[in-house]
Write an enzyme that holds these catalytic residues in place. Structure first.
Site, mmCIF file in Angstrom:
data_model
loop_
_atom_site.group_PDB
_atom_site.id
_atom_site.type_symbol
_atom_site.label_atom_id
_atom_site.label_comp_id
_atom_site.label_asym_id
_atom_site.label_seq_id
_atom_site.Cartn_x
_atom_site.Cartn_y
_atom_site.Cartn_z
ATOM 1 C CG ASP A 292 -37.847 34.719 53.201
ATOM 2 O OD1 ASP A 292 -38.762 35.333 53.088
ATOM 3 O OD2 ASP A 292 -37.534 33.717 53.156
ATOM 4 C CD GLU A 491 -42.108 29.972 54.567
ATOM 5 O OE1 GLU A 491 -41.229 30.435 55.340
ATOM 6 O OE2 GLU A 491 -42.778 30.635 53.846
#
Ligand code: BGC
Ligand code: BGC
Length: 596
Positions: A292, A491
């Site tokens: 990521d 997020e």
């Protein structure tokens, strides 16, 4: 029939038969590569952070990405093709001419691109419970992605969120792994199937491996949920989350993204047990693992040790991004670690082979550049129609005191004047949510589409007048539709300790009630919220999630052009903060009403 046939051909192409001719080609290239070129292949940079475009050639960079909100200066369709080709030409000019694989977060449509169709976020697709619509949405998305030249989407997210305080709850289809498995497979198949119209392939990415939706509150960023610690025995992992990934792998998913979170205290990015022993060996994954965004940086220790630990654990490509640590530093330290034999060359060759194999399977070596021929795919009527269909299937009607559908049937006029109110009524940005044009999304007219108000106006049956009154305090109608909800977030920005409704929104509902109107409440949200103290007062209520750009789908349900089929893919607690472990539920998994 032809569609089915081409679909089967594509499935066959992707069904992981070892292709000896590809393996041979990969071996031939590996033999010619220098260590520096191997390191370049393993490096991924967000194009915004390139020091110099020539670096792509000089360092033989393997991959670029556009993270959330990363787009060409002018966000036009043609500019996207030019951006992609410009970078690809730099890669082709490198000594071995290995093409780039270009990744993007096309997580609900090609959502960084202005004018692309924006589909419901996964929570809404989960409520459809329908693999066929998920397949169509994913296929349409990849046709828009491919039109810009881009060949890789960081989707689907196959998390199974349990704690609704998590800001990424909406990126999951469901809290139930069984449903996530079915819809995840449909998404992988849809994304990776190329169309006859545009033969270019888009590669999918199952993310985030693993346990991203199971972290414990208090262990994440800002002491909240995102990127926290997931505590699960290996047995329960194998019973719940592993089968979802196994199904995605069996469906041919070419890449898997490691997750920011920890599993039993160990960062997934640094776990050899997860990335190699389980994913590659036990599960037979032969594509490549991507980190990521700066995800290896969170492994304890200095940056060099992060690199050593993650690559040795089985990371194949690192999304350095370049936002934090400079990518030249990453490449220098990785090279150093190889020279010092902290990472064996066999591991490097394995990583690079996996990356090249996927590039071959994606057809990149045959056809790396893009023309402008398919730009009309972006935001096409056909793709928007698929969006509208997905929206109407995603609406979950949870309360209906003989109010819906809002039609004047059998010559009987029930509603001649409908007032539409609330912050979400005429707000494309809000109905699209995060990951739309910008990383965190935005408010208002951020792209092209139809707001909920516009959809209601355009589809009102004869004899029903639709009037806008944002605060519901100046026009008296027979009934008010009040669209309330969450402002966009992405997020950890969406991690919350309270899931109460917005006070301004509640006031608008009060205003409508004070005028004596019946009230239909529509909630735009990325998760179940605290409605228990309020909804007795509402005459009808539907959860519409984050529907995206095709607001007409909501009108289809309200006016009865579509008999609602949406069902909760997450149980709805009395106290939303308690998530799936709540002791008392307002609505169970599967709840949702249809019309008689
Ligand atoms: C997210 C990923 C995303 C990546 C690239 C990360 O912050 O966790 O889901 O694919 O950024 O934008
Ligand atoms: C990027 C996102 C990414 C995030 C991670 C942003 O700057 O645009 O795509 O997910 O950083 O923190």
């Amino acid at each position: 029939m032809q569609n089915i046939l081409s679909f089967l051909t594509i499935l066959a192409l992707f069904s992981c038969q070892p292709d000896t001719s590809i393996d041979q080609k990969v071996d031939d290239i590996i033999k010619q590569m220098t260590t520096a070129e191997k390191v370049g292949q393993m490096t991924q940079i967000d194009h915004r952070f390139l020091d110099d475009h020539e670096d792509i050639t000089d360092y033989a960079i393997g991959s670029l990405l556009s993270g959330g909100g990363s787009h060409p200066k002018e966000n036009t369709h043609k500019a996207w093709v030019d951006l992609y080709n410009g970078y690809q030409e730099k890669a082709l000019a490198s000594r071995l001419g290995i093409p780039l694989i270009y990744g993007i977060d096309a997580v609900h449509g090609h959502n960084n691109v202005k004018g692309a169709t924006i589909y419901p976020h996964n929570i809404g697709l989960g409520a459809t419970g329908n693999p066929e619509i998920v397949r169509s949405v994913s296929h349409a998305t990849s046709s828009e992605v491919a039109a810009t030249g881009i060949n890789w989407t960081f989707a689907p997210c196959i998390a199974t969120p349990q704690d609704y305080r998590w800001g990424r709850t909406y990126e999951g289809f469901s809290s139930d792994p069984k449903l996530v498995l079915d819809l995840g497979v449909a998404a992988v198949e849809g994304y990776q199937s190329s169309t006859k119209k545009n033969p270019r392939k888009v590669i999918a990415c199952a993310k985030h491996f693993i346990g991203d939706g199971n972290t414990i509150y208090g262990t994440g960023i800002n002491n909240l949920v995102d990127r926290g610690n997931t505590v699960l025995t290996k047995e329960s992992l194998k019973k719940t989350l592993i089968p979802v990934y196994q199904a995605a792998i069996d469906a041919g998913v070419e890449t898997v993204m490691a997750s920011y979170n920890s599993w039993n205290g160990v960062k997934c990015h640094g776990s050899k047990e997860l990335l190699t022993d389980i994913l590659k060996v036990e599960m037979g994954f032969d594509g490549f693992v991507i980190s990521d965004w700066a995800g290896i940086d969170e492994i304890p220790g200095d940056y060099k040790s992060d690199i050593v630990t993650s690559i040795n654990a089985g990371m194949d490509m690192v999304m350095v991004s370049g936002e934090g640590e400079p990518y030249k530093k990453f490449m220098a330290l990785l090279t150093e670690a190889i020279q010092e034999e902290l990472i064996p060359m066999s591991r490097i060759d394995d990583a690079v082979s996996r990356i090249l194999r996927v590039k071959f399977r994606a057809g990149l070596f045959d056809d790396p550049l893009m023309d402008y021929d398919y730009l009309s795919e972006i935001g096409s009527d056909e793709n928007r129609q698929i969006g509208r269909d997905a929206v109407r299937q995603s609406v979950v009607v949870l309360k209906n005191e003989s109010i819906l559908p809002l039609s004047n049937s059998n010559g009987k006029v029930r509603w001649s004047k409908i007032v539409v109110a609330g912050r979400g009524a005429d707000n494309l940005g809000m109905q699209c949510g995060g990951w739309t044009i910008d990383w965190q999304g935005g408010q208002g007219d951020i792209t092209d589409g139809t707001t909920i108000l516009e959809g209601l106006r355009e589809n009102a049956p004869l004899g029903i007048e639709v009037v806008s009154d944002p605060l519901a305090n100046s026009v008296k109608g027979d009934l008010a539709i009040v669209v309330i909800g969450e402002d966009p977030y992405t997020e950890f920005f969406g991690d919350r300790d309270s899931l109460n409704l917005n006070e301004e929104d509640l006031q608008v509902i009060e205003n409508a009630k004070a005028q004596g109107m019946k009230v239909v409440v529509l909630l735009i949200s990325g998760r179940p919220m605290n409605i228990a103290d309020h909804f007795d007062n509402w005459d009808a209520f539907a959860a519409i999630w984050l529907p995206g750009s095709e607001g007409e789908g909501v009108a289809d349900v309200l006016f009865g052009n579509y008999n609602p089929t949406g069902r909760l893919s997450f149980p709805w607690p009395v106290h939303a903060e308690e998530g799936t472990s709540a002791s008392s539920m307002l609505y169970n998994l599967g709840a949702g009403l249809s019309y008689e």
